[in-house]
Every structure is written in structure tokens, then in C-alpha cells.
Design an enzyme around this catalytic site. Structure first.
Site, PDB file in Angstrom:
ATOM      1  N   HIS A 136      12.369  16.113 -31.054  1.00  0.00           N
ATOM      2  CA  HIS A 136      13.542  16.759 -30.457  1.00  0.00           C
ATOM      3  C   HIS A 136      14.820  16.323 -31.164  1.00  0.00           C
ATOM      4  O   HIS A 136      14.828  15.321 -31.866  1.00  0.00           O
ATOM      5  CB  HIS A 136      13.674  16.395 -28.974  1.00  0.00           C
ATOM      6  CG  HIS A 136      12.727  17.130 -28.092  1.00  0.00           C
ATOM      7  ND1 HIS A 136      11.444  16.718 -27.866  1.00  0.00           N
ATOM      8  CD2 HIS A 136      12.882  18.266 -27.365  1.00  0.00           C
ATOM      9  CE1 HIS A 136      10.843  17.561 -27.047  1.00  0.00           C
ATOM     10  NE2 HIS A 136      11.702  18.520 -26.724  1.00  0.00           N
ATOM     11  N   LYS A 140      18.758  14.039 -27.376  1.00  0.00           N
ATOM     12  CA  LYS A 140      17.903  14.142 -26.182  1.00  0.00           C
ATOM     13  C   LYS A 140      17.818  12.771 -25.519  1.00  0.00           C
ATOM     14  O   LYS A 140      17.577  11.767 -26.173  1.00  0.00           O
ATOM     15  CB  LYS A 140      16.506  14.655 -26.547  1.00  0.00           C
ATOM     16  CG  LYS A 140      15.630  14.803 -25.318  1.00  0.00           C
ATOM     17  CD  LYS A 140      14.435  15.678 -25.571  1.00  0.00           C
ATOM     18  CE  LYS A 140      13.494  15.740 -24.367  1.00  0.00           C
ATOM     19  NZ  LYS A 140      14.091  16.388 -23.194  1.00  0.00           N
TER      20      LYS A 140
END
Ligand code: NAP
Length: 227
Positions: A136, A140
Site C-alpha cells: 500500500h 497507510k
């Protein structure tokens, strides 16, 4: 079934990455939704007009999720949430809320991940080593991702014990999950890659359109798309 009536929504987490993706979709011509209220500002919940809002979508943080759910309970409105990293108490409260209002919760609002979850439950894996990679963007907050943890839960207990999750945070990646099944003489690779945040936003809007017609309960794509 699709109706032509616009659904008025309140959006929790409106200034965030997912909030913006929802707003982009809602603002499109013929989206079938209007955005009536938003948080932040945090004081917004107190000012939200119950009469105008048909449902709430929340992509925020565990702290704001609690407030969004509280507003929905107090005002008898359905809630769709994709916020991850909820703790056990919050998950229990989510179930309790389902006795009074319709609640839809998914760690991943994509059709592809839902398909992968189905597949994992049917596959036979006795002699395979398992690795799950979650990749990600660098901002995040949770690690491993909610999706990675949910995918892990689909495996039988013996497989869960040997499944290793590796999380990578880099660049602007919207969300990639890769499961590698390594057998003695073959390797199977299963990959889901989100190409845009609108993927998740569209899933949440579809879920809300479906949810407003449901009685109180806790729902997921299993209920919406499952047989
Ligand atoms: N289920 C899915 O398919 C899916 C997909 C993508 C992301 N997610 C999850 O959705 C959540 C949001 O992701 P994101 O990338 O949009 O995060 P983000 O960019 O950090 O946005 C979070 C939003 O929530 C607000 N917020 C959080 N805590 C708050 C608080 N205590 N008071 C007031 N406002 C608060 C932020 O306001 P400020 O801007 O003022 O801080 C912002 O609007 C995360 O849990 C993420 O893992 C789920």
C-alpha cells in the site's frame, strides 16, 4: 434493483483520500447520490440534519468510526463503513448496532477481493507454503492491511498457522494483495491490484444503495452478492 431516486448521504472522513474518491463519484452526472453533510469538521455530526440524510458512508479512522456509528444509532440511519483497524470492542459494538440499524462493513469494497475470498475457501492446500503480501501507499496507517487479515481468516486453521503476511508501504500504491501458494513442484500466484480508489468508493455506494432497503442487521458483500 436500481431506482432513479437520488440517495442523500452523510460522509464521514470526507477530507481523506477515500472521502475525496467518494465525492468525485457522487458529483458525477447521474450518480444517483447527493452529498448532503460531511465530517470533518468534527462538529459536523452535531449539525447533521437527520431528515435529509438517508444513509452514512464512513472511511475514516477507528475514532471517527465510533462517532459515525453513534450518529447512525441515535438517528436510525444505515451505515456503510470501510474503516479498517477496528478493535475487538468496536467489532462487537458493530454487531450490537446491527440489532437496531442496517450496518454494512467490508475491509475491502472491491468485487475482486470478494471473489478471491470465495476461492480461498474452496481450495485444497495441504502441502503448500503460504505467503501473503500486502502493498500500500506510504501513508497507510494500519499494517498489515484489514484486507490481508480478512483474507487470512478465509483459510482453514491449519493453513492460517503457516501463512506469513509481509506488508510493504511505498509510493502511491492503492492496494495490492498477493497470495503465493508454494508447493513442492509448483507455485500458484493470486494477485489483486486496485488501479484506483474509485474502485472502493463505487463498492461503498453500491453497498449503500442495497443497504437502505434492508432490515437491521450486519451485512457484507457475502449477503449482497452471495447466493
Ligand atoms: N474498505 C475499503 O475498501 C477501504 C479502501 C481504502 C481505505 N480503507 C480504509 O478507510 C480508512 C480511510 O482511509 P483514507 O486513505 O481515506 O485515510 P485518510 O486519507 O487518512 O482520511 C481519513 C479521514 O478521516 C478523518 N478523520 C480521521 N480521524 C479523525 C478524527 N479523530 N477527527 C476528525 N476527523 C478524522 C480525516 O480528517 P483530517 O483530514 O482532518 O485528518 C480524513 O477526512 C482507513 O481505515 C483505510 O484503511 C478502506
Amino acid at each position: 434493483m436500481r431506482t432513479n431516486k437520488k440517495i442523500n448521504i452523510g460522509l464521514s472522513g470526507a477530507s481523506g483520500r477515500m472521502g475525496k474518491a467518494i465525492k468525485e463519484l457522487v458529483c458525477k452526472k447521474n450518480s444517483g447520490f447527493s452529498l448532503l453533510e460531511e465530517v470533518p469538521p468534527l462538529s459536523g455530526f452535531e449539525e447533521w440534519d437527520k431528515r435529509k440524510i438517508q444513509g452514512v458512508i464512513d472511511f475514516s479512522s477507528p475514532v471517527l468510526f465510533d462517532l459515525a456509528m453513534r450518529w447512525c444509532l441515535l438517528n436510525d440511519r444505515p451505515l456503510v463503513s470501510g474503516t479498517t483497524a477496528l478493535n475487538d470492542k468496536q467489532k462487537k459494538n458493530l454487531k450490537k448496532a446491527g440489532r437496531k440499524i442496517p450496518v454494512f462493513y467490508e475491509e475491502n469494497m472491491s468485487w475482486g477481493i470478494w471473489q478471491i475470498k470465495q476461492w480461498i475457501r474452496t481450495v485444497s492446500l495441504q502441502n503448500y507454503d503460504l505467503l501473503l503480501e500486502d502493498i500500500h501507499h506510504k501513508d497507510k496507517k494500519d499494517k498489515p492491511s484489514g484486507t490481508a487479515l480478512k483474507l487470512k481468516k478465509q483459510f482453514p486453521v491449519f493453513a492460517r498457522k503457516k501463512l506469513k503476511i509481509m506488508s510493504f508501504r511505498k509510493g502511491r500504491e492503492f492496494g495490492t494483495h498477493r497470495i503465493i501458494f508454494k508447493g513442492p513442484q509448483e507455485q500458484v500466484l493470486l494477485e489483486h491490484r486496485a488501479l484506483s480508489r474509485q474502485l472502493f468508493a463505487a463498492g461503498a455506494l453500491k453497498a449503500l444503495r442495497w443497504l437502505i432497503k434492508q432490515p437491521p442487521g450486519v451485512y457484507s458483500f457475502e449477503d449482497m452478492w452471495g447466493t
